[in-house]
Write a protein that holds these residues in place. Sequence first.
Motif, mmCIF file in Angstrom:
data_model
loop_
_atom_site.group_PDB
_atom_site.id
_atom_site.type_symbol
_atom_site.label_atom_id
_atom_site.label_comp_id
_atom_site.label_asym_id
_atom_site.label_seq_id
_atom_site.Cartn_x
_atom_site.Cartn_y
_atom_site.Cartn_z
ATOM 1 N N ASP A 79 -16.907 -15.290 -15.255
ATOM 2 C CA ASP A 79 -17.627 -14.395 -14.373
ATOM 3 C C ASP A 79 -18.852 -15.080 -13.772
ATOM 4 O O ASP A 79 -19.058 -15.082 -12.562
ATOM 5 C CB ASP A 79 -18.040 -13.158 -15.186
ATOM 6 N N SER A 80 -19.645 -15.702 -14.663
ATOM 7 C CA SER A 80 -20.859 -16.364 -14.181
ATOM 8 C C SER A 80 -20.543 -17.432 -13.156
ATOM 9 O O SER A 80 -21.277 -17.603 -12.188
ATOM 10 C CB SER A 80 -21.616 -17.008 -15.342
ATOM 11 N N LYS A 87 -19.924 -15.888 -9.758
ATOM 12 C CA LYS A 87 -21.150 -15.368 -9.171
ATOM 13 C C LYS A 87 -22.033 -16.524 -8.721
ATOM 14 O O LYS A 87 -22.646 -16.479 -7.646
ATOM 15 C CB LYS A 87 -21.913 -14.516 -10.199
ATOM 16 N N ALA A 88 -22.118 -17.563 -9.550
ATOM 17 C CA ALA A 88 -22.963 -18.710 -9.185
ATOM 18 C C ALA A 88 -22.448 -19.343 -7.899
ATOM 19 O O ALA A 88 -23.235 -19.728 -7.029
ATOM 20 C CB ALA A 88 -22.966 -19.727 -10.311
ATOM 21 N N ARG A 145 -20.893 -17.921 -5.459
ATOM 22 C CA ARG A 145 -21.262 -17.098 -4.313
ATOM 23 C C ARG A 145 -22.719 -17.307 -3.961
ATOM 24 O O ARG A 145 -23.095 -17.390 -2.790
ATOM 25 C CB ARG A 145 -21.005 -15.631 -4.616
ATOM 26 N N MET A 146 -23.527 -17.395 -4.995
ATOM 27 C CA MET A 146 -24.961 -17.516 -4.749
ATOM 28 C C MET A 146 -25.283 -18.818 -4.035
ATOM 29 O O MET A 146 -26.024 -18.830 -3.044
ATOM 30 C CB MET A 146 -25.706 -17.453 -6.077
ATOM 31 N N LEU A 158 -28.031 -13.562 0.080
ATOM 32 C CA LEU A 158 -28.481 -14.405 -1.024
ATOM 33 C C LEU A 158 -29.129 -13.561 -2.110
ATOM 34 O O LEU A 158 -28.884 -13.748 -3.294
ATOM 35 C CB LEU A 158 -29.461 -15.457 -0.502
ATOM 36 N N ASN A 179 -26.474 -11.702 -4.040
ATOM 37 C CA ASN A 179 -25.724 -12.589 -4.926
ATOM 38 C C ASN A 179 -26.554 -13.049 -6.110
ATOM 39 O O ASN A 179 -26.054 -13.166 -7.228
ATOM 40 C CB ASN A 179 -25.244 -13.809 -4.134
ATOM 41 N N THR A 180 -27.829 -13.355 -5.843
ATOM 42 C CA THR A 180 -28.685 -13.808 -6.938
ATOM 43 C C THR A 180 -28.827 -12.723 -7.985
ATOM 44 O O THR A 180 -28.802 -13.003 -9.188
ATOM 45 C CB THR A 180 -30.076 -14.204 -6.414
ATOM 46 N N VAL A 182 -26.739 -10.311 -8.717
ATOM 47 C CA VAL A 182 -25.489 -10.209 -9.462
ATOM 48 C C VAL A 182 -25.363 -11.358 -10.456
ATOM 49 O O VAL A 182 -24.975 -11.167 -11.613
ATOM 50 C CB VAL A 182 -24.312 -10.196 -8.460
ATOM 51 N N PHE A 183 -25.727 -12.539 -9.982
ATOM 52 C CA PHE A 183 -25.639 -13.709 -10.854
ATOM 53 C C PHE A 183 -26.557 -13.568 -12.051
ATOM 54 O O PHE A 183 -26.194 -13.914 -13.175
ATOM 55 C CB PHE A 183 -25.987 -14.958 -10.057
ATOM 56 N N SER A 224 -25.023 -11.487 -14.628
ATOM 57 C CA SER A 224 -23.937 -12.190 -15.310
ATOM 58 C C SER A 224 -24.486 -13.189 -16.317
ATOM 59 O O SER A 224 -23.974 -13.320 -17.432
ATOM 60 C CB SER A 224 -23.074 -12.874 -14.252
ATOM 61 N N MET A 225 -25.537 -13.885 -15.905
ATOM 62 C CA MET A 225 -26.182 -14.845 -16.793
ATOM 63 C C MET A 225 -26.702 -14.173 -18.047
ATOM 64 O O MET A 225 -26.583 -14.705 -19.152
ATOM 65 C CB MET A 225 -27.373 -15.478 -16.075
#
Lengths: 398, 370
Positions: free
Chosen positions: A219-220, A223-224, A226-227, B212, B215-216, B218-219, B222-223
Motif C-alpha cells: 500500500d505504502s 501511495k509513495a 503517486r506522491m 500533491l 497524495n502526501t 494519503v501517503f 499509509s506510512m
Amino acid sequence: MPTISQEYKTALRSVSVDLNNDVSLLIDIPDALCERDKVKFTVHTKTTLSVFQKPEFSVPRQHEDFIWLHDTLVETEEYAGLIIPPAPPKPDFESPREKMHKLGEGEATMTKEEYTKMKQELEAEYLAVFKKTVQVHEVFLQRLSSHPVLSKDRNFQIFLEYDQDLSVRRKNAKEMFGGFFKNMVKSADEVLISGVKEVDDFFEQEKTFLLDYSTKIKDSTTKAERMTRAHKNVADDYIHVAAILNSISAEENTALKKHLDKFSDMFEKLRKVEGRVASDQELKLTELLRYYTRDIQAAKDLLYRRARALADYENSNKALDKARLKSKDVAQAEDNQRQCMQKFEKLSESGKKELTSFKGRRVVAFRKNLVEMAELEIKHAKNSVSLLQGCIETLKNC
Amino acid sequence: MSFEKPEEEESNDKFELNIAVTHPEKVGDGMNAYMVYKVSTQTTLPMFKSRAFSVRRRFSDFLGLFEKLSEKHAQNGYIVPLPPEKSVVGMTKVKVGKEDTSSTEFVEKRRAALERYLHRVVSHQNLLQDPDVREFLEKDELPRAVSTQTLSGAGFLKMINKASDAVNKMTIKMNESDNWFEEKLQEVENEEQQLRKLHAVVDALVNHRKDLCGNTAVFAKSMAMLGNSEDNTALSRALSQLAEVEDKMEQLHQEQASNDFFIFAELLADYVRLLGGVRNCFDQRIKTWQRWQDAQSTLQKKREVEAKLLWANKPDKLQQAKDEITEWEAKVTQYERDFERICATVRKEVLRFELIKYWEAFLPEAKAIS
C-alpha cells in the motif's frame, strides 16, 4: 550509449546493503545499452575462485536471462529453505515515453525554449528510469554472489560466464517447469500459510508479521509512487510559468520588465530544486519501499515452502500411522516420513537463519535510506529558502 | 516594503480611504439564497457623512454599481473597472448549501475579487466623485438592482445589445488617423492573451499542488500504518515520525497552494478582466467616432437635399431643410468635440492604467515569494 557515473552507482546501491563484501567474487554492471524495447546489460565479473575459467570476464545479458536465473533458483529443491532474492522488475519506459509523445503533440503551443526545457526534463527522466533498472539488476546479482550457498549455484555460474546466448537454455527451462510452480505459489500462498498449524513460536510470529507487513508495504509503495509523481508535475509546471513570464517580459519595456525577468528566473531555479526533491524522494523512499515489497514477498515465499513441507510432513505421519495400522508398506511409509521430517527440519533451520538476517538487513537499509533522504530534503529546503530570499532582495532593490 | 506612488496619480492620497469587504454570510435558503458581504469604509474624505461606516451588500449590488458607472462614464472614455463574473455553477453550490471546500473557496475568491474591484473604483478620481459610488458605500438600503439578473427582461436586452455590439465591432472599420491608438490596442490585446495563458498555467500549477497535497496526506496515513506493524521498535518509531513529517508537509503544501491560488492566479484573472475593461474603453472610442462619421454623412445628405430644394425652388421646404442642416451641423461639431475629448481621456486613462499596473504588479510578486 548512456554510461553511469560511479558516484551515482554507489548512491543507488544503498537500497540493499551487505553486498560485495567478499572479494572472491565481485560483480557489477558497468554498462548497458538501450535498443528500442530491449535493454542489454553488460555483466562484469572479477573473481579469485578457481571454478571459473578466467579471473575476469564480461558477458551481455538481457532482462529475460535474469528472470530465467531467478526462476531456476526458486525451483531448485535444495534452496527451498532460503530466501531467494526477488527478481528485478522489467524495465519500464512507458511513462517517459508517453510523456515524450504528449510533448511532441503539444509542441506547437509552446515557445522554443519551453519545448527544449521540457525535452531535457524528459530525457533526464528517461535516463533515471534507465539507471534504476540497471541498479536493480545489479543488486540482484550482488545478493546472489554474497550469499554463502547461492553463490555456488551452477546456474548462477553459467549465467556469469557462458559467453553465448542463454536463450536456448531459457527455452528448455520453461518447458521443464512450465511456470507451474509460480502459478501455484501465487494462488495457494496466503491460504496455506495461514491455514497450517504452527508448531514453532518463531515462525508463528514471523508469519503474522510478514503477512501484515506485506500488505501495508504494498500500500505504502503505491501511495509513495503517486506522491512523487505529483511532485514531479508541480516541478514541470514551473517550467511553463517561467517560459510565459519570459515571453511577457520580452514585450514589456517598462520597469516591470526587470521584475518579470527576475521572477521568471526564480521559477527556473526553483523548478530545478523541486525536480531534485522529487527525484530524491523517488529514489530513497519509493525505490526503498518498492524493493522491500518484493523482498518481503520472497520471504513469504520461503514461509510458503516451509508450510508446504510441514503439510507434507504431517501427511506422511498420517500415512505412516495408517500403514502401521494396516501393516502394509510400513517401511516405505517410514522412509517417506523420515524424508519429510528431514526436509522440514532443514527448511525450518535455514529458514530461521535467513529470516533473522533478513530482518537485520531490512532495518539497516531502511535506516540508511531514510537518513539520507532526510539529509537531502534538508539540503534542498535550505537551497529553496536562500533562493527565494535572494530573489526578494533583488526585487526590492530593483 | 515601500513603493513610490507615480506622480501622475491624482493625489487622493492626501485623504485616506480604506475599504474592506468581509464577513460573507448566507441569507435565505435554497435557490433564493444569496451571499451578503459587509463593506466597511474608513475615510477622512469630507464628502462622506462619517469617518467609519459599513453596509451590507450582495453581489448583484456590485453589478448594479458597475452598470450605473458604465452608462455614465464609459462613453467619456474612462476605463470603468469590471466586477467579477457571475458564476451560476459556483453560486448554485453555495445556495444548495454544500459546505465543502470548493464552495468556501468560491466565496473567498469572490470576496477578494469584490474588494479589489472596489479599490479600483475608488482609486479612479472621477469615479470616486460619482454620487452612485458614495451611495453604494454609505446608504443602508440599496434598491435591488434587478437589471443585473440574467433571466430578467433587462438581462435579455443586455445580451442582445452585447451581440449587436460584437457584430458592429466586426463591421466598423475605422480609418485610424492616430497610430497611437492602434499600437496601444494591439499591445493590450497581446498582453491579454499572454496573461490568459499565464493564468491557465498557474491554474494547472495550483491543481497539481493540490494533487500533491492529497497524495502526501494519503501517503502519510499509509506510512503510519506501516510504522504500526513494524516490529523493530526503533524503526517503527522512525516510520511513524516520518508519517507525521509528511503530514506536516502536506499542510504546508496546502498553504502554499492556497497562497499561489489566491494571490497569483486570482490577480491574473483580475488583470485579464481589467484589460477587458481597457478594451471596452477603446471600443467606446470607436463607437464615438462612428457616431461622428454618421452625423457627418447625415449632414452631407441634408446639404444635398438643400441643394436640390434650392434648385427645385420650394422655399418652405427649404427653410425646413436649412433648419435641419443647422441642427445637424451642431450635432457634427458636438460629436467631433466628443470624439476629441474621448481620445484625450483614453490616452490619459491608458497612461494611468500602465502606471497602476507597474505598481500593483510589484505587490503580488513580493507577497507570493514570501
